[in-house]
Design a protein around this motif. Sequence first.
Motif, PDB file in Angstrom:
ATOM      1  N   GLY A  65       0.827  -1.196   0.000  1.00 48.12           N
ATOM      2  CA  GLY A  65       0.000   0.000   0.000  1.00 48.12           C
ATOM      3  C   GLY A  65       0.862   1.247   0.000  1.00 48.12           C
ATOM      4  O   GLY A  65       0.643   2.182  -0.781  1.00 48.12           O
ATOM      5  N   GLU A  66       1.840   1.272   0.886  1.00 46.27           N
ATOM      6  CA  GLU A  66       2.769   2.401   0.960  1.00 46.27           C
ATOM      7  C   GLU A  66       3.609   2.504  -0.306  1.00 46.27           C
ATOM      8  O   GLU A  66       3.841   3.592  -0.835  1.00 46.27           O
ATOM      9  CB  GLU A  66       3.681   2.248   2.182  1.00 46.27           C
ATOM     10  N   GLU A  67       4.055   1.358  -0.814  1.00 45.62           N
ATOM     11  CA  GLU A  67       4.843   1.357  -2.047  1.00 45.62           C
ATOM     12  C   GLU A  67       4.031   1.923  -3.211  1.00 45.62           C
ATOM     13  O   GLU A  67       4.549   2.669  -4.046  1.00 45.62           O
ATOM     14  CB  GLU A  67       5.303  -0.065  -2.374  1.00 45.62           C
ATOM     15  N   SER A  68       2.758   1.592  -3.261  1.00 45.06           N
ATOM     16  CA  SER A  68       1.889   2.108  -4.317  1.00 45.06           C
ATOM     17  C   SER A  68       1.710   3.618  -4.178  1.00 45.06           C
ATOM     18  O   SER A  68       1.800   4.362  -5.167  1.00 45.06           O
ATOM     19  CB  SER A  68       0.522   1.416  -4.252  1.00 45.06           C
ATOM     20  N   PHE A  69       1.458   4.069  -2.950  1.00 44.15           N
ATOM     21  CA  PHE A  69       1.293   5.504  -2.716  1.00 44.15           C
ATOM     22  C   PHE A  69       2.537   6.284  -3.129  1.00 44.15           C
ATOM     23  O   PHE A  69       2.444   7.402  -3.663  1.00 44.15           O
ATOM     24  CB  PHE A  69       0.980   5.770  -1.242  1.00 44.15           C
ATOM     25  N   ARG A  70       3.702   5.712  -2.888  1.00 48.09           N
ATOM     26  CA  ARG A  70       4.944   6.409  -3.226  1.00 48.09           C
ATOM     27  C   ARG A  70       5.010   6.768  -4.706  1.00 48.09           C
ATOM     28  O   ARG A  70       5.509   7.836  -5.079  1.00 48.09           O
ATOM     29  CB  ARG A  70       6.152   5.547  -2.834  1.00 48.09           C
ATOM     30  N   GLY A  71       4.524   5.872  -5.553  1.00 55.25           N
ATOM     31  CA  GLY A  71       4.544   6.155  -6.989  1.00 55.25           C
ATOM     32  C   GLY A  71       3.691   7.358  -7.336  1.00 55.25           C
ATOM     33  O   GLY A  71       4.112   8.242  -8.109  1.00 55.25           O
ATOM     34  N   ALA A  72       2.486   7.414  -6.781  1.00 51.51           N
ATOM     35  CA  ALA A  72       1.601   8.557  -7.022  1.00 51.51           C
ATOM     36  C   ALA A  72       2.211   9.833  -6.449  1.00 51.51           C
ATOM     37  O   ALA A  72       2.147  10.907  -7.065  1.00 51.51           O
ATOM     38  CB  ALA A  72       0.232   8.293  -6.406  1.00 51.51           C
ATOM     39  N   GLU A  73       2.794   9.721  -5.273  1.00 51.78           N
ATOM     40  CA  GLU A  73       3.408  10.875  -4.620  1.00 51.78           C
ATOM     41  C   GLU A  73       4.539  11.447  -5.466  1.00 51.78           C
ATOM     42  O   GLU A  73       4.668  12.676  -5.621  1.00 51.78           O
ATOM     43  CB  GLU A  73       3.929  10.464  -3.240  1.00 51.78           C
ATOM     44  N   LEU A  74       5.364  10.579  -6.045  1.00 53.66           N
ATOM     45  CA  LEU A  74       6.475  11.037  -6.875  1.00 53.66           C
ATOM     46  C   LEU A  74       5.986  11.753  -8.126  1.00 53.66           C
ATOM     47  O   LEU A  74       6.569  12.763  -8.547  1.00 53.66           O
ATOM     48  CB  LEU A  74       7.368   9.850  -7.261  1.00 53.66           C
ATOM     49  N   ALA A  75       4.920  11.247  -8.733  1.00 53.25           N
ATOM     50  CA  ALA A  75       4.371  11.895  -9.927  1.00 53.25           C
ATOM     51  C   ALA A  75       3.861  13.293  -9.598  1.00 53.25           C
ATOM     52  O   ALA A  75       4.061  14.247 -10.367  1.00 53.25           O
ATOM     53  CB  ALA A  75       3.247  11.042 -10.511  1.00 53.25           C
ATOM     54  N   VAL A  76       3.210  13.448  -8.446  1.00 56.82           N
ATOM     55  CA  VAL A  76       2.692  14.753  -8.022  1.00 56.82           C
ATOM     56  C   VAL A  76       3.837  15.710  -7.722  1.00 56.82           C
ATOM     57  O   VAL A  76       3.822  16.879  -8.144  1.00 56.82           O
ATOM     58  CB  VAL A  76       1.772  14.595  -6.793  1.00 56.82           C
ATOM     59  N   GLU A  77       4.840  15.248  -6.978  1.00 56.60           N
ATOM     60  CA  GLU A  77       5.968  16.109  -6.646  1.00 56.60           C
ATOM     61  C   GLU A  77       6.708  16.559  -7.897  1.00 56.60           C
ATOM     62  O   GLU A  77       7.153  17.707  -7.995  1.00 56.60           O
ATOM     63  CB  GLU A  77       6.913  15.388  -5.681  1.00 56.60           C
ATOM     64  N   GLU A  78       6.846  15.659  -8.854  1.00 58.36           N
ATOM     65  CA  GLU A  78       7.506  15.993 -10.108  1.00 58.36           C
ATOM     66  C   GLU A  78       6.718  17.069 -10.860  1.00 58.36           C
ATOM     67  O   GLU A  78       7.290  18.039 -11.374  1.00 58.36           O
ATOM     68  CB  GLU A  78       7.649  14.737 -10.972  1.00 58.36           C
ATOM     69  N   ALA A  79       5.398  16.896 -10.922  1.00 63.91           N
ATOM     70  CA  ALA A  79       4.548  17.876 -11.613  1.00 63.91           C
ATOM     71  C   ALA A  79       4.601  19.235 -10.926  1.00 63.91           C
ATOM     72  O   ALA A  79       4.737  20.280 -11.582  1.00 63.91           O
ATOM     73  CB  ALA A  79       3.115  17.364 -11.676  1.00 63.91           C
ATOM     74  N   ASN A  80       4.511  19.250  -9.609  1.00 64.80           N
ATOM     75  CA  ASN A  80       4.547  20.516  -8.864  1.00 64.80           C
ATOM     76  C   ASN A  80       5.883  21.221  -9.025  1.00 64.80           C
ATOM     77  O   ASN A  80       5.946  22.452  -9.146  1.00 64.80           O
ATOM     78  CB  ASN A  80       4.256  20.268  -7.384  1.00 64.80           C
ATOM     79  N   LYS A  81       6.956  20.441  -9.026  1.00 68.58           N
ATOM     80  CA  LYS A  81       8.295  21.015  -9.194  1.00 68.58           C
ATOM     81  C   LYS A  81       8.454  21.637 -10.577  1.00 68.58           C
ATOM     82  O   LYS A  81       9.172  22.637 -10.746  1.00 68.58           O
ATOM     83  CB  LYS A  81       9.353  19.925  -8.984  1.00 68.58           C
ATOM     84  N   ASN A  82       7.763  21.073 -11.551  1.00 72.15           N
ATOM     85  CA  ASN A  82       7.848  21.579 -12.927  1.00 72.15           C
ATOM     86  C   ASN A  82       6.804  22.649 -13.228  1.00 72.15           C
ATOM     87  O   ASN A  82       6.515  22.930 -14.394  1.00 72.15           O
ATOM     88  CB  ASN A  82       7.708  20.424 -13.915  1.00 72.15           C
ATOM     89  N   GLY A  83       6.244  23.246 -12.187  1.00 70.59           N
ATOM     90  CA  GLY A  83       5.323  24.361 -12.404  1.00 70.59           C
ATOM     91  C   GLY A  83       3.864  24.044 -12.208  1.00 70.59           C
ATOM     92  O   GLY A  83       2.999  24.902 -12.417  1.00 70.59           O
TER      93      GLY A  83
END
Length: 413
Positions: free
Chosen positions: A52-70
């Motif tokens: 469950g945590e491993e799955s959440f990490r993937g979504a979290e990384l995609a969001v952080e990447e998008a936010n970092k890119n504007g």
Amino acid sequence: MKKIVSVIMVSFLFLLSACSGGASGDGKGSGKSETIKVGALYPLSGGLALLGEESFRGAELAVEEANKNGGIAGGKKIKLVKGDAVDADAAQAEANRLINQENIKSIIGSYSSSISFAASEVAERSGVLYWELGAVSDSITDRNYKYVLRTNPPASNFSKVHIDFIKNVVTKKLGKSLEDIKVAIAHEDSSYGTTIADEATKLAKKEGINVVANQGYSAGTNDLSSVILNIKKAAPDVIIAVSYLNDSILLARQSEELGLKVPVFIGSGGGHTMSDFKDAMGEKANGIFDIDFPQYQINREVTPGIEQFIKLYKEKYGQEPRSGHSLTNYMGMKVVLDTMDKVGEVDPDKLKEEALKYTAKVGSTVTGWGVEFDKKSGQNKLSQPYVHEWINGELKTVWPENVAVEEPQIGNQ
């Protein structure tokens, strides 16, 4: 004097309200300070927490990447609001909380099929869009709900790959005809395990493959000896196992203790994929196959962006990814973000309409999948599991050939 103070206080509060007006949970507002809230419903504690945590990490990384890119849609930032769904009851409660208290209009999740089934039902009743990024039970999308979309493959696809692999690879490696192959199935008895087992049995019968045993059990059990002894008595050539982490280790250890040996052992995602399984079993993990979401020893030519994902994961969490569940949720979340970027808000009907137009070619995403949602069910038709094998302590993709980095090793492990 009191009147003057009151006027000043009211003016000050009004000013504060005006300054904070750009942030909104429902995606409305103006300016780059706007934040769009998305519910993230996963088992983050309890027995399912590892994946469950491993799955959440993937979504979290995609969001952080998008936010970092504007951010998306001209500068809007995404905020994931967590919901800890340890079981189906908690999933319903947390879905209600996210929707009614957090004013969430779009929810992602959830790894576990029983959790997804329960939470998506709440979302459907509330007119909230539910994006499933990892749970596999066919029943999630077979209901043809209006507000459910799934980016990952269903359980029936896992079963199909099981039978296709046996038909096209195992028979040749063992030098047996299809009708002479004996298959036993051991599966945990939740929606996840039962769906894969039942579908595999149906497809095997269609192909003329003899299923000599079909043993269900509770994933929380601490003794699988009766299951193993029944399978041992049936003397199969192939075992198909559908397990979570703890029961996958228990099944392997007790099989060793009770002398159950088969030429081909094929797991089905869950526990057999995780590095924790290899760490627990050591060299005995070598030779075990696993049909699952894309893993990391895979043809890079058809999984663009996978190196960047691994880099992001290691920087964020200080370790290698533990399974492909994080990669799969990362891919799915990027589809969610792309859709939100085009719509610019979280209106469920607008997002669903845009998602049904969304397309990506096979081999163009980080998982190697394409994207095309079925208009009736909301299921992504271009996602599929692959066959992996533990070889010298590494989980390598071995089939189909277009994603493989090594040939399947059967009979020489």
